[in-house]
Design an enzyme around this catalytic site. Structure first.
Site, PDB file in Angstrom:
ATOM      1  N   TRP A  93       9.325  37.089 -46.088  1.00 30.95           N
ATOM      2  CA  TRP A  93       8.213  37.879 -46.618  1.00 30.95           C
ATOM      3  C   TRP A  93       7.284  37.012 -47.454  1.00 30.95           C
ATOM      4  O   TRP A  93       6.240  37.453 -47.875  1.00 30.95           O
ATOM      5  CB  TRP A  93       8.725  38.976 -47.548  1.00 30.95           C
ATOM      6  CG  TRP A  93       9.545  40.044 -46.957  1.00 30.95           C
ATOM      7  CD1 TRP A  93      10.174  40.046 -45.742  1.00 30.95           C
ATOM      8  CD2 TRP A  93       9.849  41.298 -47.565  1.00 30.95           C
ATOM      9  NE1 TRP A  93      10.859  41.213 -45.582  1.00 30.95           N
ATOM     10  CE2 TRP A  93      10.685  42.008 -46.686  1.00 30.95           C
ATOM     11  CE3 TRP A  93       9.499  41.876 -48.786  1.00 30.95           C
ATOM     12  CZ2 TRP A  93      11.169  43.271 -46.992  1.00 30.95           C
ATOM     13  CZ3 TRP A  93       9.983  43.123 -49.084  1.00 30.95           C
ATOM     14  CH2 TRP A  93      10.803  43.823 -48.180  1.00 30.95           C
TER      15      TRP A  93
HETATM   16  S1  SF4 Z   1      13.379  36.064 -51.210  1.00 31.14           S
HETATM   17 FE1  SF4 Z   1      12.753  34.069 -50.441  1.00 31.14          FE
HETATM   18  S2  SF4 Z   1      13.566  33.894 -48.357  1.00 31.14           S
HETATM   19 FE2  SF4 Z   1      13.649  36.065 -48.964  1.00 31.14          FE
HETATM   20  S3  SF4 Z   1      11.765  36.924 -48.145  1.00 31.14           S
HETATM   21 FE3  SF4 Z   1      11.355  36.348 -50.292  1.00 31.14          FE
HETATM   22  S4  SF4 Z   1      10.516  34.247 -50.150  1.00 31.14           S
HETATM   23 FE4  SF4 Z   1      11.485  34.697 -48.163  1.00 31.14          FE
END
Ligand code: SF4
Ligand code: SF4
Lengths: 159, 282
Positions: free
Chosen positions: A43
């Protein structure tokens, strides 16, 4: 820009696994270190980047539009309650951003929208957002701006 | 005294001589050194380590004096090495300290017993230390293995699900737990078969522990202090691995731009941090 883990920095604490909303941060079964199992599904919320106490998670742009050499790094200081970002451009130019942490405990401050009066016709037609964020005075009074408040941006620390 | 007895002295009845045990210890040391070297060569970790140092040197804003570097080395030894300060989670830190000191005491006392008291039934202090080390290792190890391992804690896996990353901890649990059981059954009349069984399991665990360094996480004992030292140097010389500088909260709250959000009640403006809010999804 999806995330990736520097395995030599990671100590396998699992905070990123706990926090990832996409559930793509997982623990490698050979070295017990975290890795992003599916960068395409990231995300790009950077929750894991901020949560990692080891600064082991970095973000990487897709090579076609964001060639190597840049960096987006964050330090989340629990003691000071500060979150600081450093954006390094490929030219070497650096931009620092810093702000107080605004994360609230889970389940607290859920807006009680039932109690909020419905927007008036005027509000509906207005360009301003309804109700939120009311504390920057979009609903009553005027929007606070540096200018309207007679303030100046100070060199050094930016919000 | 049972608690100071020397477990290795009883091996003579199974035809294991002191010479054989001493050769085993020497082979174990050779296996560890060879395993580490192969691991470094295979993973190219040393190469990456020095390349990273060179890359970061270009970002350094100041040169560190040799006295600063020495003081950092002392800091690494005092903090990261001796007290495992890098662990954010206090339970993991305590478990790690128990395992680390338990392992050192256990290995050193085993070597002392094998080389200096191989045939003596009671070995006084070293016999006691062997038990202390094994118990510390077993307590820290089982705690980590069943509760604190990230696979269990964050991945939600059952504690008995094993992966290759568990080779090191499982072999540590094997040497400490089977070692203690073997030692215990030596003292129980009529339990020779059980003592032999646990000795065999102890031996297999020791072979996996020292012979499996190339495949296991054994090498972290040597890599971690080097990485911790490098990290401290990079933080001090200004390169900071591209991380932003440290700020004081007051300095940030004092910004003029903060006045723009002055109407937000204080408790709603700046909340607690993520870490203070325990995850509860499993
Ligand atoms: S927590 Fe980290 S790996 Fe998970 S969606 Fe968010 S940015 Fe991507
Ligand atoms: S939060 Fe950081 S140190 Fe912890 S498991 Fe994830 S990458 Fe590793």
């Amino acid at each position: 820009m999806p995330t990736f883990v520097y395995m030599t920095r990671c100590d396998g604490c699992g905070y990123c696994v706990d926090i990832c909303p996409s559930d793509i941060m997982h623990i490698d079964t050979t070295w017990r270190r975290a890795y992003n199992i599916e960068p395409d599904m990231c995300w790009e919320c950077y929750s894991c980047v901020k949560a990692c106490p080891m600064h082991a998670i970095d973000v990487r742009g897709y090579a076609d539009f964001c060639p190597l050499g840049h960096a987006v790094r964050v330090h989340r200081d629990e003691e000071e309650g500060i979150i600081a970002w450093r954006i390094k451009f490929r030219s070497g130019r650096i931009k620092d951003l810093v702000a107080p942490i605004t994360t609230k405990p889970w389940g607290k401050y859920i807006p009680d929208l039932k109690q909020v009066p419905a927007p008036t016709k005027e509000q509906r037609e207005s360009q301003l957002l309804f109700n939120e964020p009311k504390y920057i005075r979009l609903d009553d009074g005027d929007l606070y701006t540096l200018e309207s408040q007679g303030l100046k941006m100070r060199q050094g620390v930016y919000y | 005294m049972f608690i100071t007895s020397n477990p290795f002295a009883g091996l003579a009845q199974f035809g294991i001589t002191p010479g054989m045990m001493q050769i085993f210890v020497i082979l174990a040391i050779i296996a560890v050194v060879a395993g580490i070297l192969l691991d470094v060569a295979h993973k190219k970790s040393a190469k990456y380590f020095f390349e990273h140092t060179e890359r970061m040197k270009k970002l350094a804003t100041r040169q560190l004096s040799s006295s600063e570097k020495t003081s950092m080395l002392v800091q690494v030894i005092l903090n990261e090495v001796l007290t495992s300060s890098e662990f954010h989670n206090p339970k993991r830190r305590i478990a790690h300290l128990l395992k680390m000191y338990g392992f050192i005491i256990f290995v050193v006392s085993s070597a002392v017993l094998i080389f200096f008291y191989p045939t003596e039934q009671y070995a006084g202090f070293w016999g006691l230390m062997w038990r202390v080390g094994a118990i510390m290792l077993a307590v820290g190890g089982w705690w980590f293995f069943t509760k604190l391992r990230v696979d269990v804690l964050s991945e939600g896996k059952k504690w008995y699900k094993l992966a290759r990353a568990d080779m090191f901890i499982v072999s540590l649990l094997g040497v400490s737990t089977f070692g203690l059981l073997w030692c215990f059954f030596q003292g129980v009349v009529g339990s020779t078969a059980l003592a032999l069984l646990f000795f065999a399991l102890f031996l297999i665990s020791a072979v996996v522990l020292f012979g499996g360094v190339y495949w296991s996480k054994f090498g972290h004992m040597f890599f971690k202090p080097a990485a911790a030292y490098q990290k401290r140097i990079l933080m001090a010389d200004g390169s900071r691995e591209n991380l932003p500088p440290f700020y004081k909260r007051a300095e940030v709250l004092d910004q003029s731009t903060m006045d723009l959000v002055r109407d937000i009640p204080a408790d709603q403006k700046f909340g607690l941090c993520i870490m203070k809010d325990e995850p509860n999804h499993y």
